[in-house]
Design a protein around this motif. Structure first.
Motif, PDB file in Angstrom:
ATOM      1  N   THR A 130       0.856  -1.181   0.000  1.00 50.90           N
ATOM      2  CA  THR A 130       0.000   0.000   0.000  1.00 50.90           C
ATOM      3  C   THR A 130       0.891   1.229   0.000  1.00 50.90           C
ATOM      4  N   ALA A 131       0.564   2.205  -0.800  1.00 50.44           N
ATOM      5  CA  ALA A 131       1.391   3.399  -0.906  1.00 50.44           C
ATOM      6  C   ALA A 131       1.274   4.231   0.361  1.00 50.44           C
ATOM      7  N   ALA A 132       2.416   4.671   0.882  1.00 55.01           N
ATOM      8  CA  ALA A 132       2.426   5.525   2.060  1.00 55.01           C
ATOM      9  C   ALA A 132       2.724   6.947   1.630  1.00 55.01           C
ATOM     10  N   PRO A 133       1.958   7.889   2.104  1.00 52.42           N
ATOM     11  CA  PRO A 133       2.194   9.276   1.716  1.00 52.42           C
ATOM     12  C   PRO A 133       3.500   9.778   2.314  1.00 52.42           C
ATOM     13  N   GLY A 134       4.086  10.794   1.645  1.00 51.63           N
ATOM     14  CA  GLY A 134       5.294  11.402   2.178  1.00 51.63           C
ATOM     15  C   GLY A 134       6.526  10.555   1.934  1.00 51.63           C
ATOM     16  N   PRO A 135       7.661  10.944   2.554  1.00 52.66           N
ATOM     17  CA  PRO A 135       8.923  10.235   2.351  1.00 52.66           C
ATOM     18  C   PRO A 135       8.859   8.814   2.895  1.00 52.66           C
ATOM     19  N   THR A 136       9.634   7.947   2.264  1.00 52.72           N
ATOM     20  CA  THR A 136       9.688   6.555   2.710  1.00 52.72           C
ATOM     21  C   THR A 136      11.122   6.138   2.942  1.00 52.72           C
ATOM     22  N   SER A 137      11.298   5.102   3.746  1.00 51.72           N
ATOM     23  CA  SER A 137      12.599   4.502   3.997  1.00 51.72           C
ATOM     24  C   SER A 137      12.581   3.080   3.458  1.00 51.72           C
ATOM     25  N   LYS A 138      13.662   2.703   2.780  1.00 52.81           N
ATOM     26  CA  LYS A 138      13.820   1.320   2.330  1.00 52.81           C
ATOM     27  C   LYS A 138      14.657   0.599   3.370  1.00 52.81           C
ATOM     28  N   VAL A 139      14.130  -0.503   3.903  1.00 47.90           N
ATOM     29  CA  VAL A 139      14.815  -1.212   4.981  1.00 47.90           C
ATOM     30  C   VAL A 139      14.838  -2.712   4.732  1.00 47.90           C
ATOM     31  N   ILE A 140      15.767  -3.375   5.404  1.00 47.43           N
ATOM     32  CA  ILE A 140      15.836  -4.830   5.459  1.00 47.43           C
ATOM     33  C   ILE A 140      15.594  -5.218   6.910  1.00 47.43           C
ATOM     34  N   VAL A 141      14.653  -6.103   7.134  1.00 47.03           N
ATOM     35  CA  VAL A 141      14.241  -6.477   8.490  1.00 47.03           C
ATOM     36  C   VAL A 141      14.645  -7.927   8.748  1.00 47.03           C
ATOM     37  N   ALA A 142      15.579  -8.121   9.675  1.00 45.91           N
ATOM     38  CA  ALA A 142      15.987  -9.466  10.069  1.00 45.91           C
ATOM     39  C   ALA A 142      15.127  -9.908  11.249  1.00 45.91           C
ATOM     40  N   LEU A 143      14.606 -11.138  11.186  1.00 42.48           N
ATOM     41  CA  LEU A 143      13.694 -11.651  12.216  1.00 42.48           C
ATOM     42  C   LEU A 143      14.367 -12.696  13.095  1.00 42.48           C
ATOM     43  N   ARG A 144      13.809 -12.886  14.256  1.00 40.91           N
ATOM     44  CA  ARG A 144      14.343 -13.877  15.186  1.00 40.91           C
ATOM     45  C   ARG A 144      14.071 -15.300  14.686  1.00 40.91           C
ATOM     46  N   PRO A 145      14.900 -16.256  15.081  1.00 41.01           N
ATOM     47  CA  PRO A 145      14.688 -17.646  14.657  1.00 41.01           C
ATOM     48  C   PRO A 145      13.278 -18.113  15.005  1.00 41.01           C
ATOM     49  N   GLY A 146      12.659 -18.798  14.079  1.00 39.82           N
ATOM     50  CA  GLY A 146      11.321 -19.321  14.304  1.00 39.82           C
ATOM     51  C   GLY A 146      10.220 -18.432  13.781  1.00 39.82           C
ATOM     52  N   ALA A 147      10.555 -17.159  13.519  1.00 37.46           N
ATOM     53  CA  ALA A 147       9.532 -16.250  12.991  1.00 37.46           C
ATOM     54  C   ALA A 147       9.231 -16.592  11.529  1.00 37.46           C
ATOM     55  N   ALA A 205      11.429  -1.762  15.641  1.00 40.54           N
ATOM     56  CA  ALA A 205      12.298  -2.248  16.709  1.00 40.54           C
ATOM     57  C   ALA A 205      11.509  -2.648  17.955  1.00 40.54           C
ATOM     58  N   ASP A 206      10.269  -2.171  18.074  1.00 37.70           N
ATOM     59  CA  ASP A 206       9.432  -2.513  19.229  1.00 37.70           C
ATOM     60  C   ASP A 206       8.803  -3.890  19.105  1.00 37.70           C
ATOM     61  N   ASP A 207       8.859  -4.480  17.920  1.00 37.57           N
ATOM     62  CA  ASP A 207       8.269  -5.798  17.701  1.00 37.57           C
ATOM     63  C   ASP A 207       9.244  -6.871  18.199  1.00 37.57           C
ATOM     64  N   PRO A 208       8.868  -7.692  19.166  1.00 38.11           N
ATOM     65  CA  PRO A 208       9.800  -8.696  19.713  1.00 38.11           C
ATOM     66  C   PRO A 208      10.246  -9.743  18.690  1.00 38.11           C
ATOM     67  N   ARG A 209       9.558  -9.835  17.553  1.00 42.70           N
ATOM     68  CA  ARG A 209       9.960 -10.792  16.513  1.00 42.70           C
ATOM     69  C   ARG A 209      11.108 -10.263  15.654  1.00 42.70           C
ATOM     70  N   VAL A 210      11.408  -8.975  15.800  1.00 45.60           N
ATOM     71  CA  VAL A 210      12.418  -8.325  14.961  1.00 45.60           C
ATOM     72  C   VAL A 210      13.772  -8.313  15.663  1.00 45.60           C
ATOM     73  N   LEU A 211      14.793  -8.780  14.950  1.00 49.35           N
ATOM     74  CA  LEU A 211      16.172  -8.759  15.460  1.00 49.35           C
ATOM     75  C   LEU A 211      16.875  -7.459  15.123  1.00 49.35           C
ATOM     76  N   THR A 248      26.883 -13.524  12.117  1.00 48.54           N
ATOM     77  CA  THR A 248      25.654 -13.374  12.915  1.00 48.54           C
ATOM     78  C   THR A 248      25.154 -11.932  12.858  1.00 48.54           C
ATOM     79  N   ASP A 249      25.443 -11.218  11.746  1.00 44.74           N
ATOM     80  CA  ASP A 249      25.049  -9.805  11.674  1.00 44.74           C
ATOM     81  C   ASP A 249      23.637  -9.600  11.146  1.00 44.74           C
ATOM     82  N   HIS A 250      22.939 -10.711  10.810  1.00 42.09           N
ATOM     83  CA  HIS A 250      21.561 -10.659  10.315  1.00 42.09           C
ATOM     84  C   HIS A 250      21.470  -9.901   8.989  1.00 42.09           C
ATOM     85  N   GLY A 251      22.570  -9.798   8.262  1.00 40.11           N
ATOM     86  CA  GLY A 251      22.584  -9.089   6.992  1.00 40.11           C
ATOM     87  C   GLY A 251      23.297  -9.880   5.914  1.00 40.11           C
ATOM     88  N   MET A 252      23.997  -9.168   5.014  1.00 43.04           N
ATOM     89  CA  MET A 252      24.584  -9.826   3.862  1.00 43.04           C
ATOM     90  C   MET A 252      25.689 -10.810   4.231  1.00 43.04           C
TER      91      MET A 252
END
Length: 401
Positions: free
Chosen positions: A28-45, A86-92, A243-247
């Motif tokens: 869904t389109a969000a008005p205004g500026p946007t940020s492109k992010v990569i979200v690493a999740l905790r094991p099991g999510a 960052a407030d979501d406990p499933r997010v690393l 273990t950096d949850h990235g590339m």
């Protein structure tokens, strides 16, 4: 923040699965500026469930799901919504998505210089064929090129549903590694090897980390088929960790699955320690030399650009992270549209080594990525000059493979 990655000749292209690419989740389109992010999740999510939840609750526009080399997703959303993840406990971890860009220049006759005509496949005798699969993470590949054995691929670049090359860089890289030994055009180091086009860079040679992660994720899911992956791309960045949850973590998981990654050192004329993925320990990092005559001795006359024969290319990165060097100046190879072109860059040096890795694995099935690297380093030649750092990396030599 967006960071560019470049081909070495660096090029980044995205790849869509021939079958099974992760679709965007009802963005869904969000008005205004946007940020492109990569979200690493905790094991099991479950990446799909979490991404769908964040779409509903935070307006995330999801572009990729990662299930194999990484657990998570990539998306665009407002800066405030991105911070709230960052407030979501499933997010690393929430990371900015970085941009990558190719920096292709020109290429020389490297097949002769690295001894591919003397390998078991005898490139150039009209009969060589190598039974190995190579993934090319780049701008795509011209699947109709008569000199290339393209067997499939995936597109990870948004706004396109094809892995076909709209730039030329990826097709050039593919030909250096594996152009057919068919008496026409050019021949690669591992002639006729099966090629998988993993498009992670767009038509302009640029791409995002999220697209590259998509490509690595896809290769990892197909690790039972694909033995070698070439990444003639890169950009500035830190080494990270497994273990950096990235590339870096994605590369670690993919090599652990058995895929040998070969990457370009970069074209900034600097220490490769400041460039990714060149600085990663798990990959084979390749710098470029100028070779104008296919022979040692330093007497070849410059062809497409000024330079000194058998010396480090003026644009090539160097340093302790480099494992091997290979020809990367005025290299002639395949090009999109069924043609051929000469360009230069560490992007051209890297696929010489990817082809060499395929040669080794053709006769040493099951060898680990570390074993492949050690074998290629141990058979290299010291016949080049101009290394600006204390460690003189060997020049690729496949004549004994």
């Amino acid at each position: 923040m967006r960071t560019r990655i470049a081909t070495a000749g660096f090029a980044v292209a995205t790849a869509l699965f021939v079958a099974g690419s992760a679709p965007a989740i009802g963005a869904t389109a969000a008005p205004g500026p946007t940020s492109k992010v990569i979200v690493a999740l905790r094991p099991g999510a479950d990446p799909g469930a979490v991404a769908a939840d964040h779409q509903r609750s935070r307006g995330a526009s999801v572009t990729h799901l990662y299930r194999h080399a990484l657990t998570g997703y990539a998306a665009s959303l407002t800066p405030a919504a991105a911070r709230s993840l960052a407030d979501d406990p499933r997010v690393l971890r929430v990371m900015p998505d970085h941009e990558v860009r190719m920096s292709a220049q020109i290429l020389p006759p490297g097949v002769d210089r690295v001894g591919a005509d003397e390998s078991f496949a005898a490139s150039g005798n009209g009969r060589g064929a190598v039974d190995v699969d190579i993934a090319v993470l780049d701008t795509g590949i011209d699947a109709k090129h008569r000199d290339l054995n393209v067997v499939g691929g995936v597109n990870c670049v948004q706004g396109n549903n094809s892995f076909l090359d709209l730039n030329g860089h990826g097709t050039h890289v593919a030909g250096i590694a594996a152009a057919k030994d068919n008496s026409t055009g050019v021949v690669g180091v591992a002639p006729g090897a099966r090629l998988w086009a993993v498009r992670v860079l767009d038509a302009g040679g640029s791409g995002l980390w999220s697209s590259i992660l998509c490509g690595i994720d896809w290769v990892t899911a197909h690790a039972g088929t694909i033995e070698v992956a070439n990444m003639s791309l890169g950009g500035s960045g830190a080494s990270g960790s497994c273990t950096d949850h990235g590339m870096r973590e994605a590369i670690c998981r993919s090599t652990a699955a058995g895929v040998t990654y070969v990457v370009a050192a970069g074209n900034a004329g600097a220490d490769s320690a400041g460039f990714v993925p060149a600085t990663y320990d798990e990959v084979i990092t390749v710098s470029a030399i100028a070779d104008f005559d296919g022979r040692p001795g330093g007497v070849g006359a410059p062809t497409c650009q000024v330079g000194h024969d058998d010396t480090l290319a003026h644009f090539s990165n160097y340093g302790a992270d480099v494992d091997l060097t290979a020809p990367g100046v005025c290299v002639t190879s395949t090009w999109r549209g069924g043609g051929y072109r000469s360009i230069s860059g560490t992007s051209m040096a890297s696929p010489h080594v990817a082809g060499a890795a395929a040669l080794f694995l053709a006769t040493h099935a099951g060898a680990s990525p570390a074993q492949v690297r050690d074998a290629l380093v141990s058979t290299g030649s010291p016949d080049w000059v101009g290394d600006p750092d204390p460690t003189h990396e060997p020049l690729l030599d496949v004549s004994g493979l």
